[in-house]
Every structure is written in structure tokens, then in C-alpha cells.
Scaffold this active site. Structure first.
Site, PDB file in Angstrom:
ATOM      1  N   ASP A  43       0.838  -1.204   0.000  1.00  0.00           N
ATOM      2  CA  ASP A  43       0.000   0.000   0.000  1.00  0.00           C
ATOM      3  C   ASP A  43       0.869   1.249   0.000  1.00  0.00           C
ATOM      4  OD1 ASP A  43      -2.262  -1.509   0.169  1.00  0.00           O
ATOM      5  OD2 ASP A  43      -2.520  -1.269   2.335  1.00  0.00           O
ATOM      6  N   LYS A  65      -2.217   4.951  -4.508  1.00  0.00           N
ATOM      7  CA  LYS A  65      -2.701   6.041  -5.338  1.00  0.00           C
ATOM      8  C   LYS A  65      -1.503   6.826  -5.868  1.00  0.00           C
ATOM      9  CE  LYS A  65      -6.757   7.672  -3.783  1.00  0.00           C
ATOM     10  NZ  LYS A  65      -7.669   8.426  -2.991  1.00  0.00           N
ATOM     11  N   MET A 177      -9.708   7.386   9.064  1.00  0.00           N
ATOM     12  CA  MET A 177     -10.112   7.992   7.782  1.00  0.00           C
ATOM     13  C   MET A 177     -11.159   9.097   7.974  1.00  0.00           C
ATOM     14  SD  MET A 177     -10.388   4.504   5.545  1.00  0.00           S
ATOM     15  CE  MET A 177     -11.003   3.460   6.858  1.00  0.00           C
TER      16      MET A 177
HETATM   17  C1  LIG Z   1      -7.312   2.308   4.989  1.00  0.00           C
HETATM   18  S1  LIG Z   1      -7.099   2.658   6.681  1.00  0.00           S
HETATM   19  C2  LIG Z   1      -5.929   1.419   7.103  1.00  0.00           C
HETATM   20  C3  LIG Z   1      -5.864   1.162   8.576  1.00  0.00           C
HETATM   21  C4  LIG Z   1      -4.790   0.142   8.934  1.00  0.00           C
HETATM   22  N1  LIG Z   1      -5.131  -1.162   8.455  1.00  0.00           N
HETATM   23  C5  LIG Z   1      -4.540   0.100  10.435  1.00  0.00           C
HETATM   24  O1  LIG Z   1      -4.782  -0.929  11.079  1.00  0.00           O
HETATM   25  O2  LIG Z   1      -4.075   1.129  10.961  1.00  0.00           O
HETATM   26  C6  LIG Z   1      -6.114   4.117   6.591  1.00  0.00           C
HETATM   27  C7  LIG Z   1      -6.318   5.004   7.804  1.00  0.00           C
HETATM   28  O3  LIG Z   1      -5.567   4.524   8.907  1.00  0.00           O
HETATM   29  C8  LIG Z   1      -5.155   5.618   9.712  1.00  0.00           C
HETATM   30  N2  LIG Z   1      -3.678   5.650   9.743  1.00  0.00           N
HETATM   31  C9  LIG Z   1      -2.840   4.824   9.110  1.00  0.00           C
HETATM   32  N3  LIG Z   1      -1.565   5.125   9.413  1.00  0.00           N
HETATM   33  C10 LIG Z   1      -1.607   6.175  10.251  1.00  0.00           C
HETATM   34  C11 LIG Z   1      -0.624   6.954  10.923  1.00  0.00           C
HETATM   35  N4  LIG Z   1       0.660   6.696  10.795  1.00  0.00           N
HETATM   36  N5  LIG Z   1      -1.043   7.965  11.719  1.00  0.00           N
HETATM   37  C12 LIG Z   1      -2.354   8.238  11.872  1.00  0.00           C
HETATM   38  N6  LIG Z   1      -3.328   7.525  11.275  1.00  0.00           N
HETATM   39  C13 LIG Z   1      -2.960   6.510  10.475  1.00  0.00           C
HETATM   40  C14 LIG Z   1      -5.711   6.872   9.059  1.00  0.00           C
HETATM   41  O4  LIG Z   1      -6.974   7.139   9.641  1.00  0.00           O
HETATM   42  C15 LIG Z   1      -5.848   6.427   7.619  1.00  0.00           C
HETATM   43  O5  LIG Z   1      -6.785   7.218   6.926  1.00  0.00           O
END
Ligand SMILES: C[S@@+](CC[C@H](N)C(=O)[O-])C[C@H]1O[C@@H](n2cnc3c(N)ncnc32)[C@H](O)[C@@H]1O
Length: 265
Positions: A43, A65, A177
């Protein structure tokens, strides 16, 4: 690695959670899996230092993306993984956080199984947990919160999602998100009866360079996101545990607790 044209060749797929960003949060099993990879399908949120654990010879395929094109559709990602597994490759499907938390890991497992191919899952530190730890924000606390819920702020129609009862006194709500819908989220929660002065934290780029932890009250959430120019990835935490997340806030939390005890006495 067998040829993509060899229909008899059999490989396997390992869904690996890469954690929120900092490579130090990878599990030992994740590192082992990466070291064994012929192909890494990853990803966009994956830190390049994580990809360095794969052998130089491993093919790295981003399904992220890009400026000129959108994320590959899920069916195309499934087909890509399956084609490489059928060719005999060890395919590591590397996902941010945990594969089974808003990561479509379930859909990919189903697709690989439906193709009769072997698949395993290695969990990762979900961003809620990584970001909360970094901000010293306990998601549960014996005095403040006995339940925590994870919701998605954008996926599958915000207005159709029933979040009633998930946020409020004694509970923690973590929203993934939710940056682009922050003010709608605040309105939705207040319409459900959550107090406008409920503490809220926005944790941006958690565990990554330039991470920020911002705090405010629910009624100000949309404005804070605007004011501070918050960018994805970020999570939003709603609940009194936010008061515990730094020394100054901790004092405010004790004051709230003292008031509450006075009221109850
Ligand atoms: C498609 S979801 C994937 C979530 C992922 N599978 C997890 O367990 O964290 C993507 C969202 O995860 C959150 N996210 C992922 N990495 C992050 C980070 N380093 N800091 C803050 N939020 C994060 C955000 O809300 C982002 O929009």
C-alpha cells in the site's frame, strides 16, 4: 521463482501488517515474511525502510494512489496477487497497520482461498494503537474508559453508520479515515447526544517523522482540522482519556475527576 505462465506452479501469500509507519513497530514474523518474499505488493502508507527488509531481488509492486491514477481496484489487486502465487512466488501483501482493521484483509483472504491457494496473516500494530502509545493517550483506563470502538469516518456512507452509544462518558471512540469529514463527524456525534465539550485528539502521521498530536473539544473538531491543516493519515480519538495525554491535560483530568467525586458525594 516459477514463470507466470506455469499453471502448475504453487506459491503462497502472506498478508503482513506493517504497523503505523515506524519500522521499529514491525513484528519479528513480519520481518521474517519480508525476508522470504519473491514479490511484495504494498500500500501507499508503507515506510520505505520497511520495504528494505525484502531481498533486493524481490519485485516490489505498489498498488497505491499515484498522481496520475487511482488505487488499483480491489479485484485487480486480488488478481495480481493470485497470478504471482500461481506462478510459485511467495507473495507478501504488505498493509499499513493491521490487515484486518479497515485494511480489506478479509476480502483478500477470501479471494486467495477461493482460488484454492494457501494464505496466512501476520497481524500488525493498528494505527490507533501506535498513535495512542506515541501520544501517551491510554485508550482504556480504569478511571476513565472501559470500552473502545473503532469506526471508519468515510467508508460506506457516514450518515448510514450507527455510532450511537459508542462515544460518551466512560467510552473511547477512535475514528479512522476521518480527516475530510471531521466537521460532519462532530455534528453526527453531537446529534447522537455526545457533549460538545467532550475532549478530542487528532493524531496525525503517528510514529512517522513530523507526527503531531492535537487536542480540542468536540464542537471545535472541524475548525481544528481546518486551522491546523491536518492531513491524512490521521486518526481522531473522542473521549475523556484524551485529557490524560499530556502532563498539563492530566492535571485538568484530575480536576474533572475531583469535581465528579464531589457531585457524587
Ligand atoms: C485504509 S485505513 C488502514 C488502517 C490500517 N489497516 C490500520 O490498522 O491502521 C487508513 C487510515 O488509517 C489511519 N492511519 C494509518 N496510518 C496512520 C498513521 N501513521 N497515523 C495516523 N493515522 C494513520 C488513518 O486514519 C488512515 O486514513
Amino acid at each position: 521463482m516459477a514463470s507466470l505462465l506455469d499453471p502448475e506452479a504453487r506459491g503462497r501469500v502472506i498478508l503482513v501488517g506493517a504497523g503505523p509507519g515506524d519500522p521499529g513497530l514491525l513484528t519479528l514474523r513480519a520481518v521474517d515474511a519480508l525476508r522470504s518474499a519473491d514479490v511484495v505488493v504494498h500500500d501507499g502508507l508503507i515506510d520505505p525502510r520497511v520495504l528494505d527488509y525484502a531481498p533486493d531481488t524481490a519485485q516490489r509492486i505498489s498498488v497505491a494512489k499515484k498522481r496520475d491514477r487511482h488505487t488499483l481496484p480491489q479485484d485487480a489487486i486480488n488478481a495480481l496477487i493470485i497470478a504471482h502465487v500461481k506462478a510459485g512466488s511467495v507473495v507478501v501483501r504488505l498493509k499499513g497497520g493491521d490487515p484486518f482493521v479497515f485494511g480489506r484483509g478479509g476480502e483478500e483472504v477470501e479471494a486467495v482461498r477461493a482460488a484454492g491457494l494457501p494464505v496466512e496473516v501476520i497481524p500488525g500494530v493498528s494505527s490507533a494503537l501506535g498513535c495512542a502509545a506515541e501520544a501517551m493517550l491510554p485508550l482504556t483506563h480504569r478511571d476513565w474508559s472501559s470500552a473502545v470502538s473503532f469506526v471508519a469516518g468515510t467508508c460506506k456512507g457516514l450518515s448510514e453508520q450507527d455510532w450511537s452509544g459508542l462515544a460518551g462518558q466512560g467510552r473511547t471512540l477512535v475514528i479512522y479515515m476521518g480527516v475530510s469529514t471531521a466537521s460532519m463527524i462532530a455534528d453526527k456525534l453531537m446529534a447522537d447526544g455526545v457533549a460538545p465539550d467532550m475532549p478530542v485528539a487528532v493524531l496525525e502521521k503517528g510514529t512517522l517523522q513530523g507526527s503531531r498530536a492535537m487536542r480540542t473539544l468536540l464542537a471545535d473538531l472541524g475548525d481544528l482540522v481546518e486551522r491546523e491543516g491536518v492531513e491524512s493519515p490521521a486518526i481522531i480519538v473522542v473521549g475523556e482519556v484524551v485529557l490524560l495525554s499530556d502532563a498539563q491535560n492530566r492535571l485538568a483530568a484530575f480536576a474533572v475527576q475531583a469535581e465528579r467525586m464531589k457531585d457524587e458525594a
